[in-house]
Design a protein around this motif. Structure first.
Motif, PDB file in Angstrom:
ATOM      1  N   GLU A 315       0.829  -1.210   0.000  1.00  0.00           N
ATOM      2  CA  GLU A 315       0.000   0.000   0.000  1.00  0.00           C
ATOM      3  C   GLU A 315       0.862   1.258   0.000  1.00  0.00           C
ATOM      4  N   HIS A 371      -6.200  -0.330  -7.262  1.00  0.00           N
ATOM      5  CA  HIS A 371      -6.027  -0.284  -5.813  1.00  0.00           C
ATOM      6  C   HIS A 371      -5.870   1.144  -5.327  1.00  0.00           C
ATOM      7  N   ALA A 375      -8.449   3.110  -2.787  1.00  0.00           N
ATOM      8  CA  ALA A 375      -7.967   3.688  -1.525  1.00  0.00           C
ATOM      9  C   ALA A 375      -8.308   5.169  -1.439  1.00  0.00           C
TER      10      ALA A 375
END
Length: 376
Positions: A315, A371, A375
């Motif tokens: 991340e 992703h 987020a």
């Protein structure tokens, strides 16, 4: 003698070509008359072999080498399951007929109905980035699902991804070749070509059967790709590339031209940026194209990023990359990760299809960008 036979015979004369063919047709209005009356000014510009072929035709007509070749060519087409489409036939695509000096004859394997569907050409680099391939496939899938036929050149990279995306979207796609329709190039995409035909699409060329994929054939191929299409989407391209030439031809042919922007650090984005400066429409989603071209926009069925959840280290890398490539040193500074650990994590993310290496470092793929979007 019919018009198709005369046209094939004229084009068989070495160095005559489509340009002189159309000049002759302006003068004689009929290919049969043009073949019989080939003026001395034109004959003198032909190689000696072509001059002998024409003289032999005038003397022996149906028994001449020229017309025997035409008969053999028609037989070769029948054996390969290829259809010959003359420029005066109803099956000849109307948009292509409008360009300057269109192909006098088309060779087609597959369903000729695809020639009359609204087409969007999707073109780009052979050595595209992973993100570029993902974009080509995703845009083509959604455009095909929305009713557009996807036209491209069967080349490695963006072309193959575009054809595959169209098939994934349950649509049809058209591959335009720089070789004969019985000599698929590159060979590695032969299975894809057969899948295109089986899926209701087609493989198309203006070149005779058995023609090799010579370098000079591809600029001619590119004008057909743009000429068939209502619009051209450039996915990725260097400043000097055949794909960029195709897009510029589309501008000259008064077609709509679209380009996907990229990072200023990505050499494969520079062709797109140059085209946008020339007036191409900047697009971020296939909906941007549909809004301008008409059709039905069918959004993706899911917005959730594919694959398992990211680790904290992954991340941090996705966040650090954002929408721009970053070097290993920059990522180390942004994530405060130790270099060895960072490299190991990046390798795992590459294998998972989340990031890819480019000239300036690392960048997100479409999967990695999903992703990031989730987020945010």
């Amino acid at each position: 003698m019919d018009a198709l036979t005369a046209t094939l015979a004229l084009l068989r004369l070495e160095a005559l070509g489509p340009a002189r063919y159309w000049q002759l047709l302006e003068q004689y209005h009929c290919p049969v008359s043009a073949l019989h009356s080939l003026p001395a000014a034109v004959r003198s510009r032909l190689p000696a072999r072509a001059q002998r072929q024409w003289a032999d035709f005038r003397e022996r007509e149906a028994d001449s080498e020229l017309l025997r070749w035409v008969g053999d060519e028609i037989d070769r087409c029948a054996h390969a399951g290829a259809r010959l489409i003359h420029h005066a036939d109803d099956d000849y695509p109307g948009l292509l007929r409008e360009i300057q000096r269109p192909p006098p004859v088309l060779y087609l394997r597959g369903d000729p109905a695809v020639l009359h569907l609204p087409q969007i050409a999707v073109v780009g680099a052979r050595r595209a980035t992973r993100a570029g391939l993902d974009n080509a496939r995703a845009f083509s899938r959604e455009l095909a699902a929305g009713g557009f036929a996807i036209t491209s050149g069967l080349a490695l990279g963006v072309d193959a991804a575009a054809h595959r995306g169209a098939l994934d979207g349950g649509g049809v796609t058209l591959a335009v070749l720089g070789s004969g329709v019985d000599r698929l190039y590159p060979r590695g995409n032969g299975a894809l070509a057969e899948e295109i035909i089986a899926g209701g699409g087609a493989v198309l060329s203006e070149l005779p059967m058995h023609s090799a994929p010579e370098a000079g054939n591809f600029p001619r191929r590119n004008r057909i790709i743009s000429g068939l299409s209502r619009g051209v989407l450039l996915v990725e391209a260097a400043l000097r590339s055949g794909s960029l030439i195709t897009a510029r031809l589309a501008l000259e042919q008064n077609r709509e031209v679209f380009a996907i922007p990229g990072s200023i650090h990505n050499p494969m984005a520079r062709g797109c940026h140059d085209l946008i400066k020339q007036g191409a429409a900047l697009v971020e989603t296939s909906a941007d194209i549909v809004a301008q071209m008409g059709g039905v926009y069918i959004p993706a069925t899911t917005t959730a990023p594919p694959g398992p959840p990211l680790t904290a280290e992954e991340e941090a890398i996705v966040t650090a990359l954002g929408g721009d490539p970053r070097s290993l040193e920059q990522l180390a500074a942004d994530t405060t990760a130790e270099t060895g650990t960072l490299m190991a994590t990046l390798l795992q993310m590459e294998l998972a299809g989340l990031v890819e290496q480019v000239a300036s470092g690392y960048q997100l793929t479409a999967r990695g960008a999903a992703h990031l979007e989730a987020a945010g």
